[in-house]
Design a protein around this motif. Structure first.
Motif, PDB file in Angstrom:
ATOM      1  N   UNK A   1      31.635  -6.344  15.823  1.00  0.00           N
ATOM      2  CA  UNK A   1      31.942  -5.904  17.180  1.00  0.00           C
ATOM      3  C   UNK A   1      32.703  -4.590  17.229  1.00  0.00           C
ATOM      4  N   UNK A   2      33.642  -4.416  16.298  1.00  0.00           N
ATOM      5  CA  UNK A   2      34.451  -3.188  16.332  1.00  0.00           C
ATOM      6  C   UNK A   2      33.568  -1.963  16.222  1.00  0.00           C
ATOM      7  N   UNK A   3      32.501  -2.109  15.405  1.00  0.00           N
ATOM      8  CA  UNK A   3      31.629  -0.957  15.175  1.00  0.00           C
ATOM      9  C   UNK A   3      30.976  -0.526  16.483  1.00  0.00           C
ATOM     10  N   UNK A   4      30.690  -1.505  17.305  1.00  0.00           N
ATOM     11  CA  UNK A   4      30.053  -1.225  18.596  1.00  0.00           C
ATOM     12  C   UNK A   4      30.918  -0.262  19.406  1.00  0.00           C
ATOM     13  N   UNK A   5      32.185  -0.621  19.489  1.00  0.00           N
ATOM     14  CA  UNK A   5      33.097   0.201  20.267  1.00  0.00           C
ATOM     15  C   UNK A   5      33.345   1.543  19.601  1.00  0.00           C
ATOM     16  N   UNK A   6      33.572   1.481  18.280  1.00  0.00           N
ATOM     17  CA  UNK A   6      33.940   2.698  17.560  1.00  0.00           C
ATOM     18  C   UNK A   6      32.810   3.713  17.479  1.00  0.00           C
TER      19      UNK A   6
ATOM     20  N   UNK B   1      30.234  -1.269  25.475  1.00  0.00           N
ATOM     21  CA  UNK B   1      30.756  -2.634  25.402  1.00  0.00           C
ATOM     22  C   UNK B   1      29.741  -3.584  24.791  1.00  0.00           C
ATOM     23  N   UNK B   2      30.190  -4.794  24.568  1.00  0.00           N
ATOM     24  CA  UNK B   2      29.331  -5.834  24.018  1.00  0.00           C
ATOM     25  C   UNK B   2      28.142  -6.051  24.942  1.00  0.00           C
ATOM     26  N   UNK B   3      26.967  -6.188  24.346  1.00  0.00           N
ATOM     27  CA  UNK B   3      25.784  -6.454  25.162  1.00  0.00           C
ATOM     28  C   UNK B   3      25.168  -5.189  25.703  1.00  0.00           C
ATOM     29  N   UNK B   4      25.678  -4.055  25.237  1.00  0.00           N
ATOM     30  CA  UNK B   4      25.194  -2.807  25.828  1.00  0.00           C
ATOM     31  C   UNK B   4      24.599  -1.846  24.798  1.00  0.00           C
ATOM     32  N   UNK B   5      24.136  -2.374  23.707  1.00  0.00           N
ATOM     33  CA  UNK B   5      23.540  -1.479  22.706  1.00  0.00           C
ATOM     34  C   UNK B   5      22.335  -0.797  23.344  1.00  0.00           C
TER      35      UNK B   5
ATOM     36  N   UNK C   1      26.396  -2.664  33.479  1.00  0.00           N
ATOM     37  CA  UNK C   1      26.285  -2.958  34.914  1.00  0.00           C
ATOM     38  C   UNK C   1      25.146  -2.178  35.524  1.00  0.00           C
ATOM     39  N   UNK C   2      24.407  -1.513  34.652  1.00  0.00           N
ATOM     40  CA  UNK C   2      23.278  -0.715  35.131  1.00  0.00           C
ATOM     41  C   UNK C   2      22.110  -0.861  34.181  1.00  0.00           C
ATOM     42  N   UNK C   3      20.915  -0.820  34.714  1.00  0.00           N
ATOM     43  CA  UNK C   3      19.744  -0.688  33.862  1.00  0.00           C
ATOM     44  C   UNK C   3      18.952   0.488  34.386  1.00  0.00           C
TER      45      UNK C   3
ATOM     46  N   UNK D   1      36.824  -1.894  27.589  1.00  0.00           N
ATOM     47  CA  UNK D   1      35.652  -2.763  27.502  1.00  0.00           C
ATOM     48  C   UNK D   1      34.552  -2.281  28.433  1.00  0.00           C
ATOM     49  N   UNK D   2      34.916  -1.594  29.484  1.00  0.00           N
ATOM     50  CA  UNK D   2      33.891  -1.019  30.350  1.00  0.00           C
ATOM     51  C   UNK D   2      33.794   0.456  30.055  1.00  0.00           C
ATOM     52  N   UNK D   3      32.745   0.878  29.439  1.00  0.00           N
ATOM     53  CA  UNK D   3      32.620   2.299  29.111  1.00  0.00           C
ATOM     54  C   UNK D   3      32.400   3.099  30.379  1.00  0.00           C
ATOM     55  N   UNK D   4      32.942   4.273  30.414  1.00  0.00           N
ATOM     56  CA  UNK D   4      32.754   5.142  31.583  1.00  0.00           C
ATOM     57  C   UNK D   4      31.331   5.651  31.577  1.00  0.00           C
TER      58      UNK D   4
END
Lengths: 405, 317
Positions: free
Chosen positions: B80-85, B90-94, B129-131, B190-193
Motif C-alpha cells: 500500500x505504501x508504494x501506491x501513495x509514494x 489513494x487505494x483503489x485508484x491505480x 471519486x471520478x471516472x 488519502x484523497x489525492x488532489x
C-alpha cells in the motif's frame, strides 16, 4: 597441472614444463639455467628502453622489474613495429578452477599493457578441452569454468573492439575447424616424430591420445590463418605470445613447425613464476587457499593471509633484525611488492631500509596489504561490471574492424 | 486539466468514492465501453509495474511473471505504501494517469491490447471519486505527452518461456529499482488532489520501455548476479563516478581530521601535506581507475549494441 609420479631421467635437475614446476632439491628455480636449457634469450634493459621509446609511455612495471625476463624474437617484433608492421597478441588460460589468484592475473595484466601500448589485437584461448582431459572434469563444467574465468580476464580491462576470447570446445569444433584443421594437422604432420613430442612434454606410454594431440591446439592460434574472421589475407602478420616460462615447450615446438607450414615463427615474451605466499618453491597451488591471494579475497582476508602466511626474510628478533637486516632474497612481501608496487623510488626505499634492518617486517607487510587490497578491490569492481552478455560479445566470432586503432 | 490541454476528448463522471471495479460499474457500467481493472505490481528486485486491463481480461500473475523474465512467482501486488509514494493515488485508484507523477518514472506500464477493441474505456484520473472515459488512441496521446511509449500486450497469451524462447515481455522490465522507505516522508493525503497541474514534459526518459535489459551497469542485474560471495553488495563504481569523487573526498577528510589543529602556520603546513600526500595517490588512482573505467564503459556500450543487433527480431504476437 598434473603431477607426474614417475620421475624423468634428470631427477637431480629442476623440472619445468606445462604440467610441473619443481625446483632442484626444493630450492629456488634457477632461471639462468632455465634460459640456457630452453634456449630462449634474456630480456635485457636496452630492449626495455626500446619498448619505452617505441610506445611513448613508461614500460610496464613487470618489464622494469624483470618479471618478464625472457623472450624469443621479441626484437623481431619490435623491428617490424618500427617499420609500421603490426602484430597480434595471443595468450590463454587453462580454466581448471573458478578462483583466480594474483599469479593468474600477471600475464593478463601484462598483456593488457601490451595491447594498450602497441595498439594491437589480442586472441585469448581458454583451453577448456585441456582441463577436461587432464583434470577429468565434465565438458559442461569445463565450459562453465571457462566462462567464469573469462569474466575475470575481461575485468583486467581488455578492449572489446580489439579482443577475441574463445574456448576450445566452442571455437575449434565449428565451421572454423577447417582452418584450424589445416594448421592443426599441419602441426601434427610436421613434428618429426612422436618421440619428439614425448621429449618436449614428457609424455609416457600411459598418457591417452587426447593429451598427445593437445599441443597442436595450443599451437594453432600462433598462426593468423586460424582466425579467418580476423586476419584473412594477413598471413604475414606476426604473433607475440606473453606467457609464463613453463609454456615455452608448446611454443618451442610451434616455432619448429612454423617455417615448414610457411608461417613466421611466433615470438614469445616470458615471465618468471609468481611465488606462493609461503615461499619460492615453485608455482602457487590452486588447492591450497593460503598459498595465494585470490581476487575474491576481502581486505581483511588479504591482511590476514599476508600476516600469517607470507614468508618473511626478516630476522627472528627485533635486535637481530636491526643488526643484520632482512634477507631480501627469500622475503615474500618484498617480492610481491616488486610485482605490484608501481613506484620505483618507493620500492628502492623499502628494499634499502628493510635490507639494512631499519624497517620492520610488519611495516612491509602493511604496505603490501594496502597495495594488494587496492588492486583486488579495483578488479572486483571491474568484474562486477562484466555481464553474461559482455562475455558473449567478447566470445562472438565477429570481425574487429578497429583492431589496430 | 491536462487532458484538455492535450485536446483529448473525454467524458467525466463524478460519483462517490469507489474501491472496486464492481462498485465503479454501478455508476458507469451502463455507459458502454470497457471498464478497466488496474493492478499495481512489484517484483523481487523492487521494480514496479501497472497492469491495466479490461475488467473481463484474465490476468495470470504467474504467467506474467514468467513472460517478464522474472521466473515463476516473481511478481506480486505492491504494498500500500508504494501506491501513495510512487503513484500518489489513494487505494483503489491505480490508473495509467498516475504516471504523470515524477515519482512514477520507473514504473512500467502494461496495457491490455483489448482496450483497442473498445470504443472507449473507463479509468480513474487521480481520484476514485471520478471516472473518465477515453479512447485508447487518446490514452496513447496522453502517455506520449509525458514521454512514455504505450505498450499494448496480449495479457491472456501464455507463450512458452525457456532456453530458446526468451521471455517476450522482458523488455518491459524497468531499468531502475525503487526503494520505498518504511515510513513515507510526507504522508500523502488519502484523497489525492485531482486538479493539480503537472508539467507535461518529463525530465527523465522512460527507461522502462526503451532500455535494453542487458548490460546496463547501473541496473540491479550485474550487482545481483555478479556479487562476490561475501554478502555486502559492491557499489558499481563504473556507472557511478560519484563514488570515485567520494573516494577522493574520503581520503582528503581522513588526512585532514588526523592532523586537525588551530595553529595557522600548522594549517598551511597541513594544506601542503594534503597536497603532497594526496596528489600522487589521486593521480595514480585517476590514471589507473579512469583508464579502467573508460575501457569498461566502452565495453559496456559495445555489448549493448551487440546484444541489440543480434536480437533484432520482430516480436511474435
Amino acid at each position: 597441472m598434473e603431477k607426474r609420479e614417475d620421475k624423468q631421467e634428470e631427477e637431480q635437475e629442476q623440472v619445468v614444463n606445462p604440467w610441473e614446476v619443481t625446483a632442484k632439491d626444493g630450492g629456488k628455480i634457477d632461471y639462468d639455467k632455465l634460459i640456457d636449457k630452453f634456449g630462449c634469450q634474456r630480456l635485457e634493459e636496452p630492449l626495455v628502453d626500446r619498448v619505452q621509446r617505441l610506445t611513448g609511455r613508461p614500460a610496464h612495471v613487470f618489464l622494469r622489474r624483470g618479471v618478464f625476463f625472457a623472450h624469443r624474437d621479441f626484437d623481431e617484433i619490435l623491428n617490424g613495429y618500427e617499420k609500421g608492421k603490426k602484430f597480434y597478441l595471443y595468450t590463454g588460460r587453462g580454466p581448471s578452477s573458478e578462483a583466480l589468484h594474483l599469479g593468474h592475473l600477471v600475464p593478463f595484466m601484462f598483456t593488457k599493457y601490451l595491447q594498450d601500448a602497441f595498439k594491437v589485437p589480442l586472441v585469448i584461448q581458454l583451453t577448456d578441452d585441456e582441463k577436461c582431459m587432464w583434470k577429468n572434469l565434465s565438458v559442461e563444467e569445463c565450459q562453465r569454468l571457462a566462462r567464469e574465468n573469462a569474466k575475470d580476464i575481461i575485468a583486467c580491462g581488455f578492449d572489446i573492439t580489439k579482443t577475441f576470447i574463445f574456448s576450445d570446445f566452442d571455437y575449434v569444433g565449428g565451421s572454423f575447424l577447417y582452418f584450424w584443421w589445416d594448421n592443426y594437422i599441419g602441426t601434427h604432420i610436421n613434428i618429426t616424430t612422436y618421440m619428439q613430442v614425448v621429449g618436449i612434454f614428457g609424455f609416457s606410454g600411459e598418457d591417452h591420445i587426447g593429451k598427445v594431440s593437445f599441443p597442436p591446439i595450443q599451437a594453432a592460434p600462433s598462426f593468423p590463418s586460424s582466425f579467418p574472421h580476423l586476419f584473412s589475407g594477413k598471413d604475414d602478420l606476426r604473433c607475440l605470445i606473453p606467457c609464463a616460462i613453463d609454456q615455452d615447450p608448446y611454443f618451442r615446438m610451434t616455432r619448429d613447425v612454423a617455417p615448414r607450414l610457411g608461417y613466421h615463427k611466433p615470438s614469445l615474451i616470458e615471465s618468471s613464476f609468481f611465488p606462493a605466499l609461503q615461499g619460492e618453491t615453485g608455482k602457487m597451488s590452486a588447492s591450497d587457499p593460503n598459498s595465494a591471494i585470490y581476487v575474491t579475497d576481502s581486505a581483511k582476508v588479504i591482511k590476514n593471509k599476508i600476516n600469517k602466511y607470507a614468508f618473511s626474510g626478516g630476522q627472528d628478533s627485533i635486535e637481530k633484525h636491526r643488526e643484520l637486516g632482512a634477507n631480501l632474497e627469500v622475503d615474500i612481501p618484498v617480492k610481491y611488492l616488486s610485482f605490484f608496487l608501481e613506484d620505483d623510488a618507493e620500492l628502492e626505499h623499502i628494499k634499502t631500509e628493510y635490507g639494512a634492518g631499519r624497517m620492520l617486517t610488519g611495516e612491509v607487510k602493511k604496505r603490501l596489504a594496502d597495495v594488494l587490497t587496492e588492486l583486488v578491490d579495483r578488479h572486483r569492481a571491474a568484474r562486477a561490471a562484466v555481464t553474461e552478455e559482455m562475455v558473449d560479445a567478447f566470445m562472438a566470432v565477429r570481425p574487429l574492424p578497429n583492431m589496430f586503432d | 486539466m491536462v487532458l484538455q490541454e492535450l485536446g483529448i476528448k473525454f467524458e467525466q463522471y463524478d460519483h462517490p468514492a469507489v474501491l472496486t471495479v464492481e462498485a465503479q460499474a454501478k455508476y458507469v457500467g451502463d455507459k458502454g465501453g470497457g471498464l478497466s481493472k488496474n493492478l499495481f505490481l512489484k517484483d523481487k528486485k523492487s521494480r514496479f509495474y501497472i497492469v491495466s486491463a479490461l475488467a473481463d481480461t484474465k490476468v495470470d500473475l504467474k504467467v506474467l511473471s514468467q513472460r517478464l523474465g522474472l521466473g515463476k512467482g516473481g511478481i506480486r501486488m505492491a504494498p500500500e505504501e508504494a501506491l501513495g509514494q510512487l503513484l500518489q493515488v489513494p487505494l483503489g485508484c491505480v490508473t495509467p494517469f498516475a504516471l504523470i507523477n515524477e515519482s512514477a518514472s520507473y514504473v512500467s506500464l502494461l496495457l491490455d491490447k483489448e482496450f483497442k477493441t473498445q470504443p472507449h474505456c473507463f479509468f480513474h484520473p487521480l481520484s476514485n471519486e471520478t471516472s473518465i472515459s477515453v479512447q485508447a488512441s487518446d490514452l496513447d496521446k496522453f502517455l506520449k505527452s509525458i514521454g512514455r511509449e504505450p505498450s499494448y500486450v496480449d495479457l491472456e497469451a501464455n507463450p512458452p518461456v525457456g532456453k530458446d524462447q526468451p521471455p517476450d515481455l522482458a523488455i518491459l522490465v524497468p531499468s531502475g529499482t525503487i526503494d520505498i522507505p518504511d515510513a513515507p516522508e510526507n504522508s500523502t493525503p488519502s484523497q489525492a488532489v485531482s486538479e493539480k497541474s503537472f508539467p507535461v514534459q518529463k525530465k527523465c526518459t522512460p527507461a522502462s520501455v526503451d532500455s535494453v535489459k542487458s548490460a546496463k551497469p547501473s541496473s540491479a542485474d550485474p550487482n545481483a548476479k555478479d556479487k562476490p560471495n561475501n554478502a555486502a553488495p559492491q557499489p558499481n563504481a563504473f556507472a557511478e563516478s560519484r563514488l570515485f569523487v567520494d573516494e577522493i573526498l574520503k581520503k582528503t577528510t581522513e588526512l585532514l581530521l588526523s592532523e586537525l589543529t588551530e595553529d595557522v602556520a600548522k594549517q598551511e603546513a597541513l594544506a601542503n601535506s594534503v597536497r603532497k600526500h594526496l596528489a600522487p595517490d589521486l593521480q595514480n588512482l585517476t590514471r589507473t581507475f579512469c583508464s579502467l573505467l573508460q575501457v569498461m564503459f566502452k565495453n559496456t556500450a559495445y555489448t549493448q549494441g551487440f546484444y541489440a543487433g543480434s536480437n533484432c527480431q520482430p516480436k511474435r504476437l
